[in-house]
Design a protein around this motif. Sequence first.
Motif, short mmCIF file in Angstrom:
data_model
loop_
_atom_site.label_atom_id
_atom_site.label_comp_id
_atom_site.label_asym_id
_atom_site.label_seq_id
_atom_site.Cartn_x
_atom_site.Cartn_y
_atom_site.Cartn_z
N LEU A 151 -5.26 5.41 0.04
CA LEU A 151 -4.21 4.37 -0.26
C LEU A 151 -4.42 3.36 -1.65
CD1 LEU A 151 -4.55 2.62 3.25
CD2 LEU A 151 -2.62 4.19 2.41
N ARG A 152 -3.43 3.47 -2.12
CA ARG A 152 -3.46 2.58 -3.54
C ARG A 152 -2.65 1.27 -3.20
NH1 ARG A 152 -5.70 5.24 -7.48
NH2 ARG A 152 -4.94 3.64 -9.28
N VAL A 153 -2.68 0.34 -4.03
CA VAL A 153 -2.28 -0.95 -3.90
C VAL A 153 -1.47 -1.52 -5.35
CG1 VAL A 153 -4.36 -2.20 -4.46
CG2 VAL A 153 -2.49 -3.51 -3.10
N VAL A 154 -0.32 -1.87 -5.15
CA VAL A 154 0.54 -2.43 -6.15
C VAL A 154 -0.08 -3.86 -6.88
CG1 VAL A 154 2.60 -2.73 -7.11
CG2 VAL A 154 2.17 -0.99 -5.52
N LEU A 155 -0.19 -3.72 -8.21
CA LEU A 155 -0.51 -5.20 -8.68
C LEU A 155 0.24 -5.37 -10.08
CD1 LEU A 155 -4.34 -4.50 -8.33
CD2 LEU A 155 -3.43 -6.51 -7.66
N PHE B 254 0.71 -2.12 -12.38
CA PHE B 254 -0.20 -1.00 -12.24
C PHE B 254 -0.89 -0.68 -10.72
CE2 PHE B 254 -2.56 -4.89 -12.81
CZ PHE B 254 -3.87 -4.54 -12.33
N THR B 255 -1.55 0.05 -10.51
CA THR B 255 -2.00 0.28 -9.10
C THR B 255 -3.49 0.51 -9.27
OG1 THR B 255 -1.84 2.58 -9.06
CG2 THR B 255 0.18 1.26 -8.41
N ALA B 256 -4.33 0.24 -8.09
CA ALA B 256 -5.53 0.22 -7.94
C ALA B 256 -5.98 0.93 -6.53
CB ALA B 256 -6.28 -0.97 -7.81
N PRO B 257 -7.15 1.69 -6.61
CA PRO B 257 -7.49 2.46 -5.49
C PRO B 257 -8.06 1.40 -4.29
CG PRO B 257 -9.17 2.73 -7.01
CD PRO B 257 -7.91 2.06 -7.81
N LEU C 38 4.13 1.24 2.12
CA LEU C 38 5.47 2.06 1.42
C LEU C 38 5.16 3.67 1.87
CD1 LEU C 38 7.86 2.39 -0.04
CD2 LEU C 38 6.49 2.20 -2.07
N SER C 39 6.07 4.20 2.61
CA SER C 39 5.79 5.71 3.06
C SER C 39 7.05 6.32 3.17
CB SER C 39 5.15 5.53 4.38
OG SER C 39 6.18 5.13 5.39
N ALA C 40 6.94 7.79 3.42
CA ALA C 40 7.86 8.49 3.64
C ALA C 40 8.42 8.30 4.93
CB ALA C 40 7.62 9.86 3.30
N LEU D 216 0.74 -1.19 -0.22
CA LEU D 216 0.09 0.00 -0.06
C LEU D 216 0.99 1.09 -0.01
CD1 LEU D 216 -2.68 -1.14 2.76
CD2 LEU D 216 -2.67 -1.54 0.13
N PHE D 217 0.42 2.44 -0.60
CA PHE D 217 1.12 3.76 -0.38
C PHE D 217 0.10 4.65 -0.70
CE2 PHE D 217 0.94 2.42 -4.99
CZ PHE D 217 0.55 3.76 -5.55
N ALA D 218 0.25 5.89 -0.25
CA ALA D 218 -0.70 7.04 -0.61
C ALA D 218 -0.46 7.53 -1.65
CB ALA D 218 -0.39 8.12 0.61
N ASP D 219 -1.69 7.95 -2.36
CA ASP D 219 -1.29 8.67 -3.70
C ASP D 219 -1.39 10.21 -3.43
OD1 ASP D 219 -4.07 9.62 -3.08
OD2 ASP D 219 -4.96 8.41 -4.52
#
Length: 327
Positions: A48-52, A171-174, A131-133, A40-43
């Motif tokens: 939050l979005r997820v990596v696919l 790609f990513t998804a909400p 995944l963040s800062a 997960l990461f912030a857009d």
Amino acid sequence: MAALTPASVKAIARLRAYRPPPTQYYNLPLTRRAAVLILLFADRAGDLRVVLTMRASTLKTYAGQAALPGGKADSLSETPFDTARREAYEEIGLPLSDAKLPPPFRIEHLCQLPANLARTELGVRPCVAFLSANPTPASSSTATGYPSATVPSIEGTLIPRLDPKEVAAVFTAPFRNFLRKADELPRRSSSASAEQGPGVEPAGLPAEWYRGGWTDWHESRWRMHNFYVPVAGQTVTKPRPKISRPSPPEEADPLDGLTRFRVFGMTARILVDAARVAYDEEPEFEHNSHFGDEDMIGWLLKIGRLTERKGEKDELTRDHLRKAAKI
């Protein structure tokens, strides 16, 4: 990367606090163990979005399908999170340690979800990470603990290095939208150009976010989810072509021209369950109420299924499942 929205802050906190029930994963032999990474990461809006990934069309299993980064365990001592991180490194180039991530990023392991039983009879343990800062001192941070100054975007900084033998695209998804029946945002008006947004779909593909239906699997009623993720308005990373001597023309990329990628099967179910935990709410569509397949894996282990080696005549039958359900 924007500061997290209040809903995203609460979602991360719930995942961080989640404690799964006892798992059958460690009772499985090595050949039956696998793990996937829900990264997960912030857009830019703080959601939050997820990596696919889209799996390569040349793979023996689930070829050309959407998936979470992941794969089989290498050793009995390897934890599910170690497996998921290693596979994410091999498939999309995600560094194995924070020290190798470009600053100011870091990865936090939030939790693990109950194991799922794949159709290939693998026990798949989903591992959720954020995944963040990196945090900064309170005097220069937002209430979430992350920098208020502009931080490079995830998509723009962490360019995946894809293994073309395994991955055709990233790609990513909400993330929260895996609880919804429709797109998170109103569909933009569009022409036939894929660059103008997800409003127009190639012939034969649905234009809506969700479709679902019930099916029989393992002597139970199972909800099959199909999500159609808009990708026209985002960066979709594909393997870089190798610079070499001229070669015969390659076949057309089946992903070219698509403005939505289909996410379904076990991957969709895992994302629904993860979102249920994160946002503490149930989906707008019908779904199975239980999380994962821990009970079923336990039953199958008790009747001698899910052994180290699977023979050609070792196909799972209705009789096996009925016997397992009675134990």
